[in-house]
Scaffold this active site. Structure first.
Site, mmCIF file in Angstrom:
data_model
loop_
_atom_site.group_PDB
_atom_site.id
_atom_site.type_symbol
_atom_site.label_atom_id
_atom_site.label_comp_id
_atom_site.label_asym_id
_atom_site.label_seq_id
_atom_site.Cartn_x
_atom_site.Cartn_y
_atom_site.Cartn_z
ATOM 1 N N GLU A 103 -4.601 -2.688 13.458
ATOM 2 C CA GLU A 103 -6.372 -1.938 12.752
ATOM 3 C C GLU A 103 -7.623 -2.735 13.482
ATOM 4 O O GLU A 103 -7.603 -3.778 13.218
ATOM 5 C CB GLU A 103 -6.366 -1.044 11.724
ATOM 6 C CG GLU A 103 -4.949 -0.471 11.945
ATOM 7 C CD GLU A 103 -4.873 -0.044 10.320
ATOM 8 O OE1 GLU A 103 -5.541 0.114 9.272
ATOM 9 O OE2 GLU A 103 -3.996 0.704 10.004
ATOM 10 N N GLU A 123 1.804 -0.377 6.242
ATOM 11 C CA GLU A 123 1.035 -0.597 4.632
ATOM 12 C C GLU A 123 2.236 -0.362 3.457
ATOM 13 O O GLU A 123 1.347 0.492 2.591
ATOM 14 C CB GLU A 123 -0.051 -0.235 5.118
ATOM 15 C CG GLU A 123 -1.151 -0.408 5.070
ATOM 16 C CD GLU A 123 -2.411 -0.494 5.123
ATOM 17 O OE1 GLU A 123 -2.785 0.568 5.521
ATOM 18 O OE2 GLU A 123 -3.779 -1.444 5.369
#
Lengths: 150, 1004
Positions: B501, B438
């Site tokens: 995820e 991220e």
């Protein structure tokens, strides 16, 4: 069902909303990506481009959690659309695919090249095959009230 | 004062730090090397332990003589540690927000600074020896001094840092001083979702390297078409011109070779025993470096797994075999020490993963202690090896890619993958590198990718935010929904895909894992899925009266904070599995069992090994009670293959016949005893009609008063309020059956995975504070029974929608109360609600629970795979799952009946009435009220009441994982729409549960 004849119309009406902005982003990216491959932008949408002969389905397909969005990239793409309550469910709804198939017929909507059509979740639809036309097919989340993710 | 600091210069990642290398130790003899005990390695001096420490609020407040002079009066702390965990400075939790103003590379001027000192008695190194000081983890910036001299500086909190201190070591006492700054430019790329905390949090030690020494090595395996392993070693050395290398297995040397420093050699092992996560076989490798004329003086052992990852036609292969990763994201976390996690806890984490069928772990979002990878090699876990990189906080200013796309930061970014790959590339368990998490996308990502491939051309590279896999070798998304994953599977990318995820495990949940897994299993192109995340990051605390609870964001006065967003693991902070992990274990069971039409089918869902170790114990259950047991051994069923056998089950003459298959493995290892359960399945087999109820001749006494209705039968009296429509008293056998009346409701305590629905749907519509208004109550005698009809409006204040409900009670002479409940909505709201059901309270004494339904564990409609239908017993206290933040829990679904009894055996039995038989329901029972649970922020806020709250629900909303991810799937949605259901409540007399249960299951 909402039909926008041009990308500009689409952007003017929906461009301020994250998932619809991402729809525009996907349409911009699509020409540079592999046809027939599903891509995504965050959690908002998946999209795949290709000839309508490859994107077409035999049955009207209804969705509950993702709008079918079709953008014509070549020629006038024809989309058959019917309210779900006007056609007969031929399968149960499937959580795994967000699909339910229907039998019956609907109205044919013509999406001009550069145009975008959003199918609502109370409708079933299918892209009609035509070797002369191509499209980007998107599945755009219905989430809005509870959508804050990537 | 200058405004320019090393800690605010991203072009500078260290000073005098040695080049990164593989993690290894040199030993004086092969025998010592074979111990793999680093404390026996040459010159190993453990510097973990007591250090003098003081925290300053500014780097320049550290005393000027700090580097050279032992400081008097400082505290003593134990390294490794995070100083905030020891009570110095402030803890803060944010998911992604930087805890200071964004102005890279600048960080707060009043930068908390920990100053450490330790005196170690040493012997000065011999001629040619080098003494290396190593830190395995310091957050975030460290300056190191030895005997007053500046040794060096390092950044990269979770990347090893080594310094040559040879020139500074003297015989006698040596003063090591380390200045650690909490924040640096590196903080901008270390913005992982975790506690802001700092210090020397991993081990520190000295090693002595001999004059002739190994500098580094890189070993990789190629599997030939014939099944041989070609193992190639490249090694670098100093002070020597010859390196010897051997590979052994179980003490037998399989091959050896010699090479020159900087050169390579290959050993071919025919019929090689390859490493894989199901059979993590390791060979012993020894590298010996010779000094001129002295023979070998530096012996370096390595546990070699023969593993080769390739991509063939867009699919990942390990040693030529397709595989898929059932994974989890793991942060380092210990509830007492934070990220300064001991290796015993790390090992327990990994063993728990293995015990729960997990075969892969993503090191979210940084490298781990080097011993972590050794453990993964040994235990058999595939590793998505992520480096220490996340710049997520820039998302808060709408520009997550700001520094990722800034060439000024390329040095820092590339440094992170370089040091990571060099340190870990010899581990068989590492299946791919990951560039970070991220951090947006930009020019520094391709630069990292190129460096990773340069240092290790053998492994794929992953980075999720290379969204279309423009550069990386594996395409990846996070939190894509079930149907989105199906879209990807139906239209596969030319590169392998993982979802790095999903299944956000915050509080109770996640739900929907079975559906995810069905899609993953359907499409070969989806080769890995990683639950977010492994462990709750709660920090242990104690109330004044000594009860333990766990803190999260905001509990330390930290602001801003992301509250309990860090309580999102499948393992509780005290390292025990949550119901979510139990569910995940079942969903990814490596053995699939099916029973249909008299045929048992066992399918091997492993990738590398057969089912030779597997037994399937098939239990036939008659109305939930085990009637027959048979054990089957499918034998050497190959991966992907199935084994079938006809099985004739003995059917119950009356009632329900089901069967349960329990799959066990006879395999024993360091982490498991034999007969470990791999999974369990249950199947409906047969249902035989039940006999009708024998009519009772006992009359029902009825006494109507002004606003009450009293009904009495043998040993039982019930009072009904004709205004409220409530049962105000129900006594049987001299004991109260209920202590509060059954009431229809739609609310239950909020679970974290419904917070978004609550914020956007329920709270604005006041679903949690709906008001019940009883509009009419009428009663009549009906064929010996008494029927009371209650009409109610259940609706929120302020708004103009609600539910018109009718509760029709039928009280029978045998003491039973049946209630049929129907509802018709009015107004505009038609979206989802938490549940539809009745709630009431019983005395706390009535807290033993026995039920015929899905159990024994907590289960919900979309999280029910791990539990099977049977007869189970527990008690209300034990059934209350201790989520760090209290929330709805303890649900059991597919219930035919449930009994709550006191130690005397009296209590209450709940079933469906005769005309609803065959429609299971759900129940939960808590030692608290719903309001208690909703109000509590920590476990210790809850006080056990003298009543038990019982919920019997016709419908319960699925859990989903929308605390960050998937909404509840459509099939598991409960909407505010018309309903019609019924329950039957019967008092139980002491000791008659068995007889009553038998009657309702066999004679109803």
């Amino acid at each position: 069902m909402r039909l926008f004849d041009t990308r500009a119309d689409f952007d003017n009406v929906l461009g301020g909303t994250k998932k619809w902005s991402r729809t525009g982003e996907a349409l911009d990216d699509a020409p540079n990506l592999h046809p027939g491959v599903a891509y995504s932008i965050g959690d908002s949408l998946t999209y795949v481009s290709g000839d309508t002969t490859a994107l077409a389905r035999d049955s009207l397909t209804g969705r509950r959690r993702y709008h079918l969005v079709v953008a014509s990239t070549r020629g006038t793409v024809r989309l058959e659309v019917a309210p779900k309550d006007s056609v007969n469910a031929s399968t149960d709804y499937d959580n795994l695919t967000d699909r339910q198939y229907f039998s019956g017929s609907g109205d044919v909507v013509s999406i001009p090249e550069g145009g975008i059509c959003i199918v609502d979740i109370d409708e079933a639809a299918r892209i009609l095959p035509d070797a002369e036309t191509a499209a980007v097919q998107l599945h755009v989340t219905v989430e809005g009230a509870t959508f804050h993710n990537k | 004062m200058t405004d320019t600091h090393d800690w605010e210069n991203p072009r500078l990642t260290g000073r005098n730090r040695l080049a990164a290398r593989a993690y290894f130790f040199g030993y004086a003899t092969p025998a010592l090397a074979s111990t793999h005990s680093r404390t026996l390695s040459r010159g190993f001096v453990d510097l973990s332990g007591p250090w003098q420490f003081r925290l300053f609020d500014h780097p320049r407040r550290v005393p000027r003589d700090f580097a050279a002079t032992p400081q008097a009066g400082w505290d003593v702390i134990q390294v490794p540690h995070l100083w905030q965990m020891d009570g110095y400075g402030d803890l803060q939790y944010t998911d992604e927000g930087y805890p200071f103003p964004i102005e890279p590379p600048h960080v707060p001027a009043d930068n908390p600074t920990g100053a450490y000192q330790r005196i170690i008695t040493l012997t000065a190194p011999a001629e040619g020896e080098r003494v290396v000081l190593r830190f395995d983890g310091v957050e975030s910036y460290a300056e190191i001094f030895c005997n007053g001299a500046f040794v060096g500086m390092t950044k990269g909190s979770r990347l090893a840092a080594e310094f040559d201190v040879t020139a500074h070591i003297v015989t006698g006492d040596n003063l090591f001083s380390v200045k650690v700054l909490q924040f640096s430019d590196a903080t901008y790329i270390e913005d992982q979702d975790m506690w802001w905390a700092s210090g020397i949090f991993r081990d520190v030690y000295l090693v002595t390297r001999p004059a002739a020494r190994l500098l580094d090595f890189f070993v990789r395996t190629h599997r030939t078409d014939g099944g041989a392993a070609e193992v190639t070693l490249t090694a670098w050395a100093e002070g020597s011109d010859r390196i010897e290398w051997s590979i052994s297995d179980a003490g037998v040397e399989l091959g050896s070779a010699a090479l020159e420093p900087g050169g390579s050699a290959t050993i071919t092992l025919p019929d090689a025993h390859f490493w894989n996560p199901e059979d993590p076989h390791l060979h012993d490798m020894l590298i010996s470096v010779s000094a001129d004329g002295d023979g070998a003086v530096d012996h370096v052992p390595h546990r070699l797994g023969l593993a080769e990852v390739t991509i063939v036609d867009g699919l990942l292969h390990l040693n030529g075999s397709y595989f898929s990763m059932h994974g989890v994201n793991r942060h380092d976390h210990d509830d007492h020490s934070g990220r300064a996690v001991g290796m015993a806890r790390v090992r327990r984490d990994l063993e728990l993963m293995k015990l729960h069928n997990i075969n892969a772990v993503r090191t979210a979002h940084y490298p781990n202690d080097p011993r972590f990878y050794e453990m993964c090699d040994e235990l058999g876990l595939l590793v998505v090896a992520e480096t220490d990189l996340e710049s997520h906080g820039f998302a808060n200013v709408g520009d997550i890619s700001r520094i990722t796309d800034d060439p000024e930061w390329e040095t820092a970014y590339v440094d992170r993958i370089e040091r990571h790959v060099l340190a870990q590339r010899n581990h068989a368990s590492i299946v791919m590198w990951s560039l970070g998490n991220e951090s947006g996308y930009g020019c520094n990502i391709p630069a990292m990718y190129a460096r990773a491939k340069e240092l290790d051309p053998t492994r794929p590279v992953h980075y999720e935010e290379d969204r279309n896999a423009e550069h990386v070798d594996v395409i990846s998304t996070m939190y894509s929904r079930v149907s989105q994953m199906n879209d990807f599977g139906e239209h596969p990318h030319p590169k392998p895909r993982i979802i790095c995820e999903y299944g956000h495990s915050m509080g109770n949940g996640p739900g929907g894992l079975s559906e995810y897994q069905a899609v993953f299993n359907r499409h070969d192109s989806i080769q890995g899925h990683f639950i977010w995340e492994w462990c709750d990051h709660g920090l242990a605390a104690t109330t004044e009266d000594g009860r333990e609870f766990h803190k999260y964001g905001g509990d330390f006065g930290d602001y801003p904070n992301n509250s309990n967003f860090c309580i999102d693991g499948m393992v509780f902070p005290w390292q025990e599995p949550s119901p979510g992990l139990t569910e995940y274990k079942q969903v990814i069971s490596p053995v699939l069992v099916d029973y249909a039409d008299g045929v048992l089918t066992v399918t091997n869902r492993r990738w590398f090994t057969t089912l030779e170790d597997v037994a399937v114990t098939l239990e036939t259950l008659h109305d939930g009670v085990v009637a027959d047991v048979e054990v089957f051994r499918p034998g050497a069923v190959a991966p992907g293959e199935s084994w079938t056998t006809p099985v004739e089950l003995r059917l119950a003459p009356v009632g329900e016949t089901r069967c349960t298959a329990r799959v066990t493995s006879a395999h024993a290892a360091s982490w498991t005893a034999p007969m470990r359960e791999l999974g369990r399945y249950d199947f409906a087999v047969h249902s035989a009609p039940r006999r009708s109820i024998a009519p009772t001749t006992q009359p029902l006494e009825v006494r109507a008063e002004l606003t009450t209705l009293r009904l009495a039968t043998a040993g039982s009296e019930l009072v009904f309020d004709l205004l409220s429509g409530d049962i105000t008293s129900w006594v049987a056998g001299g004991r109260p059956v209920l202590v509060s009346p059954p009431r229809l409701g739609f609310w239950k305590p909020l679970v974290d995975n419904h917070q978004q629905e609550c914020d956007d749907l329920w709270t604005p519509n006041h679903i949690e504070i709906m008001q019940t208004s009883t509009r009419s109550v009428t009663w009549r005698a009906d064929d010996g029974d008494v029927v009371v009809e209650v009409t109610q409006r259940i609706a929120p204040p302020v708004l103009d929608f609600g539910m018109h409900a009718t509760l029709t009670w039928r009280f029978t002479p045998d003491g039973r109360a049946d209630v049929r409940v129907s509802g018709t909505p009015y107004g505009s709201y038609d979206d989802i609600i938490p549940r539809i059901g009745l709630s009431f309270e019983v005395p706390r004494a009535t807290r033993a629970v026995e039920w015929y339904g899905r159990g024994p564990g907590e289960n919900y409609p979309d999280s029910a795979a791990a539990n099977t239908v049977g007869r189970w017993s527990s008690d209300v206290d034990a059934m209350f799952t201790p989520y760090v933040v209290p929330q709805d829990c303890a649900n059991r679904g597919d219930v035919r009946w449930v009994a709550l009894t006191s130690p005397h055996g009296d209590g209450l039995l709940v079933t469906r009435p005769d005309n609803s038989e065959g429609v299971p329901f759900a129940f939960s029972a808590w030692p608290h009220t719903a309001a208690d649970i909703d109000a509590a922020r920590h476990r210790t806020d809850l006080v056990v009441r003298d009543t038990v709250t019982v919920n019997i629900n016709d419908a319960v909303l699925g859990l989903g994982s929308n605390s960050w991810g998937s909404e509840v799937l459509d099939a598991y949605r409960v909407r505010f729409e018309a309903f019609d259901f019924a329950f039957s409540l019967r008092p139980l007399a002491a000791g008659n549960l068995t007889a009553t249960a038998a009657s309702i299951t066999k004679e109803n």
